[in-house]
Design a protein around this motif. Structure first.
Motif, PDB file in Angstrom:
ATOM      1  N   THR A  33       0.907  -1.132  -0.108  1.00 59.54           N
ATOM      2  CA  THR A  33       0.518   0.114  -0.141  1.00 59.54           C
ATOM      3  C   THR A  33       0.927   1.445  -0.208  1.00 59.54           C
ATOM      4  O   THR A  33       0.884   2.744   0.081  1.00 59.54           O
ATOM      5  CB  THR A  33      -0.620  -0.150   1.532  1.00 59.54           C
ATOM      6  N   LYS A  36       1.618   3.631  -5.334  1.00 60.57           N
ATOM      7  CA  LYS A  36       0.230   4.082  -6.150  1.00 60.57           C
ATOM      8  C   LYS A  36      -0.385   3.116  -6.138  1.00 60.57           C
ATOM      9  O   LYS A  36      -1.908   3.315  -5.995  1.00 60.57           O
ATOM     10  CB  LYS A  36       1.209   5.028  -7.303  1.00 60.57           C
ATOM     11  N   LYS A  38      -0.590  -0.377  -5.448  1.00 58.10           N
ATOM     12  CA  LYS A  38      -0.472  -1.029  -4.393  1.00 58.10           C
ATOM     13  C   LYS A  38       0.166  -2.617  -4.889  1.00 58.10           C
ATOM     14  O   LYS A  38      -0.454  -2.932  -4.797  1.00 58.10           O
ATOM     15  CB  LYS A  38      -1.544  -0.941  -3.749  1.00 58.10           C
ATOM     16  N   MET A 128       4.486   7.357  -5.241  1.00 58.53           N
ATOM     17  CA  MET A 128       3.169   7.929  -4.077  1.00 58.53           C
ATOM     18  C   MET A 128       3.476   9.253  -4.724  1.00 58.53           C
ATOM     19  O   MET A 128       4.700  10.345  -4.955  1.00 58.53           O
ATOM     20  CB  MET A 128       3.343   7.546  -2.783  1.00 58.53           C
ATOM     21  N   GLU A 133      -0.102  12.375   1.137  1.00 59.43           N
ATOM     22  CA  GLU A 133      -0.955  10.878   0.304  1.00 59.43           C
ATOM     23  C   GLU A 133      -0.194   9.421   1.178  1.00 59.43           C
ATOM     24  O   GLU A 133      -0.750   8.916   1.194  1.00 59.43           O
ATOM     25  CB  GLU A 133      -0.415  10.351  -0.952  1.00 59.43           C
ATOM     26  N   ASN A 136      -1.813   9.378   4.678  1.00 58.10           N
ATOM     27  CA  ASN A 136      -2.822   8.868   4.705  1.00 58.10           C
ATOM     28  C   ASN A 136      -3.009   7.708   4.685  1.00 58.10           C
ATOM     29  O   ASN A 136      -4.385   6.694   5.444  1.00 58.10           O
ATOM     30  CB  ASN A 136      -3.933  10.186   3.116  1.00 58.10           C
ATOM     31  N   ARG A 137      -2.763   6.573   3.500  1.00 59.13           N
ATOM     32  CA  ARG A 137      -2.333   5.432   3.617  1.00 59.13           C
ATOM     33  C   ARG A 137      -1.939   4.952   4.479  1.00 59.13           C
ATOM     34  O   ARG A 137      -2.508   3.898   5.295  1.00 59.13           O
ATOM     35  CB  ARG A 137      -2.106   5.181   2.210  1.00 59.13           C
TER      36      ARG A 137
END
Length: 370
Positions: A33, A36, A38, A128, A133, A136-137
């Motif tokens: 994850t 980008k 995954k 990413m 970003e 947040n994952r």
């Protein structure tokens, strides 16, 4: 009391972390994850089952790595993460007047923590868009939230910079564990009196450490012959005259005439004199971490030794992998001619050196040797 991971190299602390941070780092190291689409984790290009290198073919015989988008390919071969923690912080050795240490082939990151933070945001690697970003994952996973707060402070993931820094430190803590640097090869067992060298391995060892025959140990030695925890690199930067890899041009990864200037791309570089220089790699697990050189041009370890020998042996004119003459150096003006000077080698001596280097394979990878 928390158990602490402390790596000390030549009297200087290189990395310190806790076992709990390392456990978190292990989860992150294998977490797709963080890319980008995954599809990719740190372990994709540093596979723990294959000496922590990218063992995928990627359509280029493993020379370079494929990114998370399924199409992007880099121009450099992914170095092993094995023993990477032992590379000292990047800096300039005033006595030798050379740069030394750091992470990546050009030393552009000072230490392992900074290196761990690079790939997730590299557009041709994990892809990413920003630190926010990625953080947040992380926040989607309740286990991450509670563990990060426990180890790095309440609300750490609410700040992109602090959260990203904590993630990088955790990954670096994992990469600093014994799993990456077990020092349990046949060579290490030999030093402990648990393994007896064959005559060929004994010859290879003598040649490797002999300045009267080869110059291997000039660059691939830090502590000294028969010293424990030798990493087989002095972490300096040298140009050994590696040719460009035509396969990368054929696949459109680089353009015709592309030249990788190596250390000269480091922001701290002094300029033209650094062109074509790359960090001396560890020889730990070298027998199972091919292809070799910064662009993955050579497939076989024996070819690498023959390539070095060509500088001193007028008869060593043909690359056995192509059946043609060795290619011209990508950059010629900065070749380390002094370090490359040695006595010419017979095929028997080349085989002995390869046999010695196979001894440097961690026990868990010995089944990969062929």
């Amino acid at each position: 009391m928390k158990s602490t991971i402390l790596i000390v190299l030549m009297g200087t602390a290189v990395f310190a972390g806790t076992a709990e941070q390392a456990k978190l780092g292990e989860l992150l190291f294998f977490d797709t994850t963080l890319s980008k689409n995954k599809t990719q984790s740190c372990s994709t290009c540093h596979n723990p089952q294959n000496g922590f290198v990218d063992n995928r073919d990627n359509g280029v015989r493993g020379a370079v790595s494929l990114g998370d988008d399924g199409k992007s390919l880099g121009a450099r071969n992914a170095p092993t993460a094995s023993y990477a923690v032992y590379s000292p912080h990047f800096g300039f050795d005033a006595k030798k007047k050379r740069f030394k240490g750091g992470q990546f082939l050009d030393g552009r990151e000072t230490d392992l923590t900074a290196q761990a933070g690079g790939p997730p945001m590299n557009p041709i690697e994990m892809g990413m868009g920003s630190k926010a970003e990625i953080v947040n994952r992380l926040k989607i996973n309740p286990l991450y939230v509670s563990t990060f707060e426990k180890l790095y402070g309440k609300g750490v993931l609410d700040n992109a910079e602090k959260g990203y820094s904590a993630m990088s430190r955790a990954i670096a803590a994992y990469e600093s564990t014994q799993e990456f640097s077990p020092f349990d090869s046949k060579y290490d067992r030999y030093l402990r009196g648990e393994y007896t060298l064959t005559p060929q391995e004994e010859l290879g060892k003598s040649l490797f450490f002999s300045n009267n025959n080869t110059n291997c140990a000039t660059c691939h030695q830090l502590r000294g012959e028969d010293r424990e925890k030798e990493t087989f690199s002095n972490y300096e930067y040298h140009n050994i005259g590696v040719p460009s890899n035509p396969l990368l041009v054929e696949r459109g990864i680089v353009k015709e005439g592309f030249v990788d200037t190596g250390l000269a791309q480091n922001p701290k570089s002094t300029g033209k004199t650094d062109e074509g220089k790359f960090k001396v790699p560890t020889l730990r697990n070298v027998a199972v971490t091919g292809p070799y050189m910064h662009n993955g041009i050579f497939k076989d370890l024996r070819t690498v030794v023959m390539f070095y020998d060509k500088y001193n042996n007028p008869q060593r004119t043909i690359n056995p992998e192509t059946g043609k003459a060795w290619g011209d150096a990508e950059i010629a003006h900065s070749i380390s001619t002094k370090e490359l000077k040695a006595k010419k080698l017979s095929d028997t001596k080349i085989d002995a050196l390869v046999a010695f280097m196979k001894l440097l394979t961690d026990q868990k990878y010995e089944h990969l040797i062929h």
